[in-house]
Write an enzyme that holds these catalytic residues in place. Structure first.
Site, short mmCIF file in Angstrom:
data_model
loop_
_atom_site.label_atom_id
_atom_site.label_comp_id
_atom_site.label_asym_id
_atom_site.label_seq_id
_atom_site.Cartn_x
_atom_site.Cartn_y
_atom_site.Cartn_z
N CYS A 50 0.86 -1.18 0.00
CA CYS A 50 0.00 0.00 0.00
C CYS A 50 0.90 1.23 0.00
CB CYS A 50 -0.89 0.00 1.24
SG CYS A 50 -1.83 1.53 1.43
N ASP A 57 -0.44 -5.76 0.28
CA ASP A 57 -1.72 -5.99 -0.38
C ASP A 57 -1.58 -7.27 -1.20
OD1 ASP A 57 -3.24 -3.76 0.45
OD2 ASP A 57 -2.25 -2.49 -1.02
N VAL A 72 5.65 -14.60 -23.65
CA VAL A 72 6.47 -14.19 -22.51
C VAL A 72 7.05 -15.46 -21.89
CG1 VAL A 72 4.58 -14.16 -20.80
CG2 VAL A 72 6.58 -12.73 -20.46
N GLU A 73 8.32 -15.40 -21.56
CA GLU A 73 8.98 -16.53 -20.90
C GLU A 73 8.54 -16.51 -19.44
OE1 GLU A 73 11.09 -18.82 -18.62
OE2 GLU A 73 11.79 -16.75 -18.47
N SER A 74 8.07 -17.65 -18.94
CA SER A 74 7.38 -17.68 -17.64
C SER A 74 8.26 -17.31 -16.45
CB SER A 74 6.71 -19.02 -17.41
OG SER A 74 7.65 -20.06 -17.36
N HIS A 91 -3.92 -0.48 -6.17
CA HIS A 91 -4.34 -1.67 -6.92
C HIS A 91 -4.49 -1.38 -8.41
CE1 HIS A 91 -4.97 -3.17 -2.99
NE2 HIS A 91 -6.28 -3.10 -2.91
N GLU A 92 -5.17 -0.28 -8.70
CA GLU A 92 -5.42 0.07 -10.10
C GLU A 92 -4.11 0.29 -10.86
OE1 GLU A 92 -8.85 1.46 -7.51
OE2 GLU A 92 -6.66 1.56 -7.39
#
Length: 152
Positions: A50, A57, A72-74, A91-92
């Site tokens: 936060c 969070d 994307v390589e994991s 969060h956004e």
């Protein structure tokens, strides 16, 4: 690893990046660049901080994309997502940053991200973003995250 000589993180120790900005997202060629298919990553234990209190969070992220030329390589994605553990933002902002960075790096046909955030102040905050309408004919399974009822 001779098939993918440019990968710098896979198959060797790689420290967690200091920040999302310093994280390297690596890509590999799509096995079928002309095929229409969906790739899904879920991160049920995503964490960030936060920006006001510094408290952790938690979110369950679901990332879906229809690739073009690159995947994307994991491991690099795991390290990128892990770099948010010491990053303070709302969060956004976190959800949008992840979705937009992946869209920029991968240039997929389509991408969406769902950030299902656990309650802060007694309210869960869910954040959704996508690059546009999904391609016609793309199979879109349900994200598989239940509406909040003590999510778990």
């Amino acid at each position: 690893m001779t098939k993918y000589p440019k990968l710098g993180q896979l198959g060797k120790p790689a420290p967690l990046p200091d920040s999302p900005a310093k994280a390297v997202l690596e890509t590999v060629p799509s096995p079928q660049p002309r095929a229409l298919y969906l790739v899904r990553f879920t991160a049920p234990e995503f964490t960030t901080l936060c920006p006001v209190t510094g408290q952790p969070d938690f979110a369950h992220l679901v990332i879906d994309y229809a690739p073009r030329a690159r995947l994307v390589e994991s491991k690099s994605l795991k390290l990128y997502l892990g770099s948010f553990r010491n990053h303070a933002d709302f969060h956004e902002a976190c959800t949008l940053a992840i979705g937009m960075r992946l869209a920029k790096e991968l240039a997929p046909r389509w991408l969406r991200i769902g950030g299902y955030w656990y309650p802060r102040g007694g309210m869960p905050i869910d954040v959704f973003w996508q690059t546009g309408q999904p391609p016609r004919g793309l199979w879109l399974p349900d994200p598989g995250v239940a509406p909040y009822r003590g999510r778990g």
